[in-house]
Design a protein around this motif. Structure first.
Motif, mmCIF file in Angstrom:
data_model
loop_
_atom_site.group_PDB
_atom_site.id
_atom_site.type_symbol
_atom_site.label_atom_id
_atom_site.label_comp_id
_atom_site.label_asym_id
_atom_site.label_seq_id
_atom_site.Cartn_x
_atom_site.Cartn_y
_atom_site.Cartn_z
ATOM 1 N N TYR A 20 109.634 77.686 6.890
ATOM 2 C CA TYR A 20 110.246 76.617 7.659
ATOM 3 C C TYR A 20 111.741 76.677 7.378
ATOM 4 O O TYR A 20 112.190 76.428 6.259
ATOM 5 C CB TYR A 20 109.631 75.279 7.250
ATOM 6 N N ARG A 21 112.499 77.042 8.401
ATOM 7 C CA ARG A 21 113.934 77.273 8.236
ATOM 8 C C ARG A 21 114.717 76.668 9.398
ATOM 9 O O ARG A 21 114.176 76.435 10.456
ATOM 10 C CB ARG A 21 114.218 78.766 8.156
ATOM 11 N N THR A 22 116.005 76.491 9.170
ATOM 12 C CA THR A 22 116.897 76.049 10.234
ATOM 13 C C THR A 22 117.139 77.219 11.179
ATOM 14 O O THR A 22 116.803 78.365 10.871
ATOM 15 C CB THR A 22 118.250 75.576 9.664
ATOM 16 N N LEU A 23 117.753 76.959 12.312
ATOM 17 C CA LEU A 23 118.073 78.025 13.264
ATOM 18 C C LEU A 23 118.996 79.074 12.658
ATOM 19 O O LEU A 23 118.962 80.235 13.034
ATOM 20 C CB LEU A 23 118.684 77.449 14.530
ATOM 21 N N SER A 24 119.820 78.672 11.697
ATOM 22 C CA SER A 24 120.721 79.631 11.049
ATOM 23 C C SER A 24 120.030 80.406 9.929
ATOM 24 O O SER A 24 120.629 81.298 9.333
ATOM 25 C CB SER A 24 121.961 78.916 10.511
ATOM 26 N N ASP A 26 118.566 79.058 7.087
ATOM 27 C CA ASP A 26 118.514 78.391 5.782
ATOM 28 C C ASP A 26 117.157 77.718 5.599
ATOM 29 O O ASP A 26 116.648 77.076 6.522
ATOM 30 C CB ASP A 26 119.620 77.336 5.671
ATOM 31 N N ILE A 28 114.280 75.061 4.698
ATOM 32 C CA ILE A 28 114.167 73.606 4.664
ATOM 33 C C ILE A 28 113.253 73.263 3.499
ATOM 34 O O ILE A 28 112.124 73.763 3.415
ATOM 35 C CB ILE A 28 113.615 73.071 6.000
ATOM 36 N N GLY A 67 110.984 76.690 1.484
ATOM 37 C CA GLY A 67 110.417 76.407 2.799
ATOM 38 C C GLY A 67 109.189 77.224 3.147
ATOM 39 O O GLY A 67 108.856 77.383 4.315
ATOM 40 N N GLN A 99 106.279 64.364 11.150
ATOM 41 C CA GLN A 99 106.962 65.202 12.130
ATOM 42 C C GLN A 99 106.020 66.318 12.548
ATOM 43 O O GLN A 99 105.455 67.020 11.700
ATOM 44 C CB GLN A 99 108.221 65.797 11.514
#
Length: 114
Positions: A20-24, A26, A28, A67, A99
């Motif tokens: 589970y990561r951000t679009l960049s 990184d 989460i 993540g 979520q």
């Protein structure tokens, strides 16, 4: 929210790792999170044919700060399900907030070794 379609054969366990990561890219942090994944023939149906969760051990947070988590559906559970598609989704609860991380289709196929 992401769309994750999963195709499995019912003659073996399904085991996958997810990040589970951000679009960049990184990670989460999942520390303290819980997960529930349910599969129903149709999303509006009352009956869930499959329920997986961190509470029962089928979903495991492998590396919270990184993540990373895993999902396991055992062969025995897959054999209990009818062949075909199921609507499924994964919901995370973190810091009291629910979520939906993904939704999609879980397709159970007949495995030749069953």
């Amino acid at each position: 929210m992401a769309t994750v379609n999963i195709s499995v054969a019912n003659d073996a366990d399904f085991f996958r790792s997810f990040l589970y990561r951000t679009l960049s890219g990184d990670p989460i942090d999942l520390t303290g999170a819980t997960f529930v994944m349910k599969a129903r023939r149709h999303a509006q149906d009352a009956t869930a044919f499959l329920t997986l969760s961190t509470d029962t051990g089928e979903i495991d947070i492998a590396d919270g700060p990184g993540g990373s988590f895993t999902v396991l559906i055992t062969r025995e559970r897959l054999l209990e399900m009818t062949i075909g598609p199921y609507d499924q989704s994964l919901v995370m609860t973190l810091n009291g907030v629910k979520q939906q991380l993904w939704s999609g289709v879980l397709t159970v196929n007949p495995g030749p070794s069953r």
